[in-house]
Each structure stands twice: as structure tokens, then as C-alpha cells.
Write a protein that holds these residues in place. Structure first.
Motif, PDB file in Angstrom:
ATOM      1  N   GLN A   1       0.837  -1.206   0.000  1.00 17.38           N
ATOM      2  CA  GLN A   1       0.000   0.000   0.000  1.00 17.38           C
ATOM      3  C   GLN A   1       0.875   1.260   0.000  1.00 17.38           C
ATOM      4  O   GLN A   1       0.758   2.123   0.854  1.00 17.38           O
ATOM      5  CB  GLN A   1      -0.951  -0.016   1.198  1.00 17.38           C
ATOM      6  N   GLN A   2       1.748   1.335  -1.006  1.00 13.18           N
ATOM      7  CA  GLN A   2       2.754   2.388  -1.098  1.00 13.18           C
ATOM      8  C   GLN A   2       2.198   3.688  -1.660  1.00 13.18           C
ATOM      9  O   GLN A   2       2.784   4.318  -2.549  1.00 13.18           O
ATOM     10  CB  GLN A   2       3.934   1.897  -1.949  1.00 13.18           C
ATOM     11  N   VAL A   3       1.043   4.089  -1.182  1.00 15.05           N
ATOM     12  CA  VAL A   3       0.390   5.311  -1.679  1.00 15.05           C
ATOM     13  C   VAL A   3      -0.144   6.116  -0.505  1.00 15.05           C
ATOM     14  O   VAL A   3      -0.750   5.564   0.415  1.00 15.05           O
ATOM     15  CB  VAL A   3      -0.796   4.986  -2.622  1.00 15.05           C
ATOM     16  N   THR A   4       0.092   7.429  -0.551  1.00 21.07           N
ATOM     17  CA  THR A   4      -0.590   8.357   0.345  1.00 21.07           C
ATOM     18  C   THR A   4      -1.258   9.419  -0.519  1.00 21.07           C
ATOM     19  O   THR A   4      -0.671   9.880  -1.509  1.00 21.07           O
ATOM     20  CB  THR A   4       0.397   9.016   1.324  1.00 21.07           C
ATOM     21  N   ILE A   5      -2.474   9.782  -0.168  1.00 23.74           N
ATOM     22  CA  ILE A   5      -3.232  10.801  -0.902  1.00 23.74           C
ATOM     23  C   ILE A   5      -3.432  11.994   0.024  1.00 23.74           C
ATOM     24  O   ILE A   5      -3.950  11.845   1.136  1.00 23.74           O
ATOM     25  CB  ILE A   5      -4.598  10.261  -1.363  1.00 23.74           C
ATOM     26  N   ILE A   6      -3.006  13.153  -0.431  1.00 24.72           N
ATOM     27  CA  ILE A   6      -3.164  14.379   0.362  1.00 24.72           C
ATOM     28  C   ILE A   6      -4.189  15.272  -0.329  1.00 24.72           C
ATOM     29  O   ILE A   6      -4.028  15.611  -1.510  1.00 24.72           O
ATOM     30  CB  ILE A   6      -1.818  15.112   0.512  1.00 24.72           C
ATOM     31  N   SER A   7      -5.239  15.632   0.396  1.00 28.33           N
ATOM     32  CA  SER A   7      -6.249  16.521  -0.166  1.00 28.33           C
ATOM     33  C   SER A   7      -5.895  17.964   0.180  1.00 28.33           C
ATOM     34  O   SER A   7      -5.495  18.256   1.307  1.00 28.33           O
ATOM     35  CB  SER A   7      -7.640  16.183   0.361  1.00 28.33           C
ATOM     36  N   VAL A   8      -6.036  18.820  -0.796  1.00 29.44           N
ATOM     37  CA  VAL A   8      -5.771  20.249  -0.603  1.00 29.44           C
ATOM     38  C   VAL A   8      -7.040  21.016  -0.957  1.00 29.44           C
ATOM     39  O   VAL A   8      -7.482  20.991  -2.110  1.00 29.44           O
ATOM     40  CB  VAL A   8      -4.591  20.735  -1.462  1.00 29.44           C
ATOM     41  N   GLU A   9      -7.613  21.666   0.042  1.00 28.94           N
ATOM     42  CA  GLU A   9      -8.808  22.479  -0.161  1.00 28.94           C
ATOM     43  C   GLU A   9      -8.574  23.943   0.190  1.00 28.94           C
ATOM     44  O   GLU A   9      -9.345  24.804  -0.230  1.00 28.94           O
ATOM     45  CB  GLU A   9      -9.967  21.926   0.663  1.00 28.94           C
TER      46      GLU A   9
END
Length: 246
Positions: free
Chosen positions: A44-52
């Protein structure tokens, strides 16, 4: 044809957005769908960063090459290759993790991110949202890393604009299947298929842009790939711990 296939075949990138908010439950579903994508060794080599945050979105829109739709849309997702968690796992077990010294880490990170983003795109479009991927997140990688507070062994691979599009958008034609789907072994006899597609894309671009852009696929590809258009990636990867020496 089922609804999943219809959604996939109706994909298009949209580059004009309203600021209409996206429901939190829709964002949650998109992230869950991305998480369910396959990953190498279940790492699971993924990170998702949300920018609002409006100011941060504006900064990112400039860093990626003045792509205003990042600023317009209500949310921007940054998909990162992430071996930081693996390093923590090594600390827990007392093992030294050396995968980031190899090119395999770069490939695993890119593949895992691509699979996760594919799921996210399909989920978003099935919910009536529009998207456009942003490879320009790698244009000024060190500034993006600082802005997002990314630790060592994490690298921003690609962004995803998410929102409600404004104005018309057309489904872009693809190659004929025989150009990209080969049986048993690679078929190198591709010249005519590419020339045929060049004409299709010239006609599409002429119609889509009102004649402002009439480039063929070959012109667009050769014009882009004659340069290393994101030259800062290698140094930024190394600074984040992706040595790629093996």
C-alpha cells in the motif's frame, strides 16, 4: 454493457471548473475506492493528500505550471509514492529497509500510485464528478514536498483535480486496439497505425479547439519528449531517500 464499463469508456479530462463543493461522503468513497486498488506485496505504497485551502491550491496551481483549474476546483488530490510507513515497519521489526536504494522502489511507487488513481478516477466519474490528472506536480518537486510537509521516503507523483466541470468536454479518441493490444509478442509494425491516428487527432484537436491547435499525436509526443521536461525530479527523489543505485 454494464455501468462500470460505460463510466470508463466515457472518461474525459476537464479543464474548467466551478467552485461547487463536493459532498464529504463522495470524497470518502473516492478515497476508499483508491485504497482498494491492488498494490505490490500489499505494501500500500500510496498516500493521498487533499488540498482544499484556497491559498495552498493557488500556490500549487503556480508550481505545476500555471494550471488554473487547480485553483478553480474545490479540491486537489496529490498522490504520493510512500515508503515512510515501510521504514516504520522496519523500525518495529528491527529490519533495515533498503528497497529505496533500488530502481524497484521507483517502479513500485509509480505503479501503485497509478492503480490507486485509476480507481479514484473511475469512482469520481461514477459519482458525476469531473477530473484532470496533473503530472506537473513533479515540475517543482522540492517546493511541493515542502508545501505539503512530506517526510523522507515520500514523493509526489501526480495530482488530481476533482470537481464539477463547466462547459463542453469531448471524449478524446484513442488508438485502434490493434496498436496497443498485441498477441503473444510485440508487433513492431506500427507505422501505419500511428499515421492513421495522427489524422484522427488532428481532426479532433481542430474541432475541440476551434482550429487553435491542429497538432497530430506524433507532433505532440515528439515536441514534448525531445526534452527532459521535469529535470528536477532525479535530485528531489534522491533527497527524499529514493537512491535508485541498484
Amino acid at each position: 454493457m454494464n455501468e462500470v464499463i460505460k463510466t470508463l469508456l466515457n472518461h474525459r479530462s476537464v479543464r474548467s471548473y466551478s467552485d461547487k463543493a463536493i459532498k464529504k461522503e463522495d470524497i470518502d468513497l473516492i478515497i476508499k475506492a483508491a485504497q482498494q486498488a491492488p498494490s505490490s506485496i500489499d505494501g500500500q505504497q500510496v498516500t493521498i493528500i487533499s488540498v482544499e485551502d484556497k491559498e495552498k491550491k493557488y500556490k500549487l496551481s503556480k508550481l505545476v505550471g500555471d494550471q488554473k483549474y487547480i485553483d478553480e476546483a474545490p479540491i486537489f488530490l496529490v498522490f504520493c509514492a510512500d515508503f515512510y510507513r515501510a521504514k516504520i515497519a522496519g523500525e518495529i521489526t528491527g529490519e533495515k529497509i533498503i528497497i529505496t536504494d533500488s530502481q524497484e522502489a521507483n517502479l513500485v511507487g509509480a505503479v501503485d500510485v497509478g492503480l490507486a488513481m485509476g480507481n479514484a478516477i473511475a469512482a469520481a466519474e461514477s459519482l458525476g464528478l469531473n477530473i484532470v490528472p496533473i503530472g506537473g506536480i513533479r515540475k517543482e518537486p522540492e517546493e511541493v514536498i515542502e508545501l505539503l510537509g512530506l517526510p523522507e521516503y515520500v514523493f509526489p507523483m501526480v495530482g488530481l483535480v476533482l470537481g464539477y466541470g463547466e462547459g463542453p468536454s469531448m471524449v478524446k479518441p484513442r488508438f485502434k486496439p490493434e496498436v496497443i493490444f498485441h498477441k503473444e509478442r510485440y508487433n513492431k509494425d506500427l507505422l501505419q497505425g500511428i499515421k492513421d491516428y495522427d489524422k484522427v487527432i488532428e481532426d479532433f484537436m481542430t474541432k475541440a479547439t476551434g482550429g487553435r491547435d491542429t497538432k497530430s499525436w506524433s507532433e505532440m509526443m515528439s515536441g514534448t519528449y525531445k526534452t527532459i521536461y521535469y529535470p528536477k525530479v532525479k535530485d528531489a527523489l534522491e533527497k527524499q531517500g529514493f537512491k535508485g543505485i541498484k
